[in-house]
Design an enzyme around this catalytic site. Sequence first.
Site, PDB file in Angstrom:
ATOM      1  N   GLU A   1      -8.133 -10.778   1.717  1.00 50.78           N
ATOM      2  CA  GLU A   1      -8.919  -8.162   1.966  1.00 50.78           C
ATOM      3  C   GLU A   1      -9.486  -8.405   1.203  1.00 50.78           C
ATOM      4  O   GLU A   1      -9.466  -7.314   0.784  1.00 50.78           O
ATOM      5  CB  GLU A   1      -7.126  -8.065   1.788  1.00 50.78           C
ATOM      6  CG  GLU A   1      -6.973  -6.822   3.117  1.00 50.78           C
ATOM      7  CD  GLU A   1      -6.225  -5.577   2.848  1.00 50.78           C
ATOM      8  OE1 GLU A   1      -5.225  -5.422   3.708  1.00 50.78           O
ATOM      9  OE2 GLU A   1      -6.080  -5.079   1.405  1.00 50.78           O
TER      10      GLU A   1
ATOM     11  N   GLN B   1      -2.708  -9.811  -2.916  1.00 53.19           N
ATOM     12  CA  GLN B   1      -3.883  -9.823  -2.652  1.00 53.19           C
ATOM     13  C   GLN B   1      -5.242  -9.539  -3.038  1.00 53.19           C
ATOM     14  O   GLN B   1      -4.729  -9.342  -4.503  1.00 53.19           O
ATOM     15  CB  GLN B   1      -4.298  -9.076  -1.539  1.00 53.19           C
ATOM     16  CG  GLN B   1      -3.104  -9.465   0.373  1.00 53.19           C
ATOM     17  CD  GLN B   1      -2.816  -7.592   0.744  1.00 53.19           C
ATOM     18  OE1 GLN B   1      -2.739  -6.468   0.401  1.00 53.19           O
ATOM     19  NE2 GLN B   1      -3.160  -8.032   2.072  1.00 53.19           N
TER      20      GLN B   1
ATOM     21  N   GLU C   1       2.920  -1.028  -0.524  1.00 55.66           N
ATOM     22  CA  GLU C   1       1.334  -1.572  -2.150  1.00 55.66           C
ATOM     23  C   GLU C   1       0.866  -0.156  -2.652  1.00 55.66           C
ATOM     24  O   GLU C   1       0.504   0.891  -1.900  1.00 55.66           O
ATOM     25  CB  GLU C   1       0.671  -1.710  -0.801  1.00 55.66           C
ATOM     26  CG  GLU C   1      -0.856  -1.763  -1.266  1.00 55.66           C
ATOM     27  CD  GLU C   1      -2.276  -2.722  -0.060  1.00 55.66           C
ATOM     28  OE1 GLU C   1      -3.187  -3.993  -1.080  1.00 55.66           O
ATOM     29  OE2 GLU C   1      -1.850  -2.282   1.007  1.00 55.66           O
TER      30      GLU C   1
ATOM     31  N   ASP D   1      -2.338  -5.470  -4.760  1.00 52.62           N
ATOM     32  CA  ASP D   1      -3.687  -6.225  -4.692  1.00 52.62           C
ATOM     33  C   ASP D   1      -4.242  -5.993  -5.638  1.00 52.62           C
ATOM     34  O   ASP D   1      -4.823  -4.601  -6.500  1.00 52.62           O
ATOM     35  CB  ASP D   1      -3.893  -5.472  -3.477  1.00 52.62           C
ATOM     36  CG  ASP D   1      -5.369  -5.739  -3.076  1.00 52.62           C
ATOM     37  OD1 ASP D   1      -6.119  -6.219  -3.225  1.00 52.62           O
ATOM     38  OD2 ASP D   1      -5.927  -5.068  -2.038  1.00 52.62           O
TER      39      ASP D   1
END
Length: 262
Positions: free
Chosen positions: A239, A203, A142, A177
């Site tokens: 998240e 996310q 990530e 994300d």
Amino acid sequence: MPRFAANLGYLFTERPLIERFGAAAAAGFRAVELQFVYDHAPSALRAEIDRHNLTVLGVNTAPGQLASGEFGVAAIPGREAEFAALFRQALDYIVALGGCQIHCLAGRVPPEQRPAAETTFVQNLARAADLAAEKNINLLIEPINPRDRPDYFLNRPEHAADIIAKVGRPNVRIQFDFYHVQIVGGDLIRRFERHLPVVGHVQIAAVPSRHEPDEGELNYPAIFDVLDRSGYAGWVGCEYRPRTRTDDGLAWARPFGIVPLH
């Protein structure tokens, strides 16, 4: 319509971890993702997952010395044996929990060590990916913004895609994300579409607050439309840090089927 999963490292933290599974199910979530679960026996976690008929997605590798600022060791030269042990622990847990993915935390690396760190990261991921493939588990890496995690090795999806190409294993993919990617470069829709072939999970959170995705500078309805049109078939991990109690901030999710059971 996107399918949303509760990140139990961020949501329902009003309760102990073992109680968050039931809270997520009661709120209408059908899937959860986890972060650091290693203080609990896998059997106790699995019992809650099964009791509430939840899909479990993934866990993080343990961060190392979190209290001293560490956030992973996968890209830190000289700590290969430690990463191997932490990865084996994560693999044992995710198999026991019935999940499908492990987020391999790269760690913080000062600029002068980055060339060596890249070699370390690629080699560690290749070894881990081969072990994971035997269990049908995907690895995620990530990009994380340096405002939240100074010196974190991986900041941009372009770098993540390059690492994945060097690793050369089909079960290593990007955890995209939108919160982090917006902070580091923006241009979210085009960058998501460009990297979609190697995206394994996505996310969301508001920018800049990291609260619920109904405030801030991102147009999440447009992003959700792109997820639908793109053919992305995975879950969307929530998240974010709730503004107050988790349940009080879920109005944004009602149109997407996150509706309390009672």
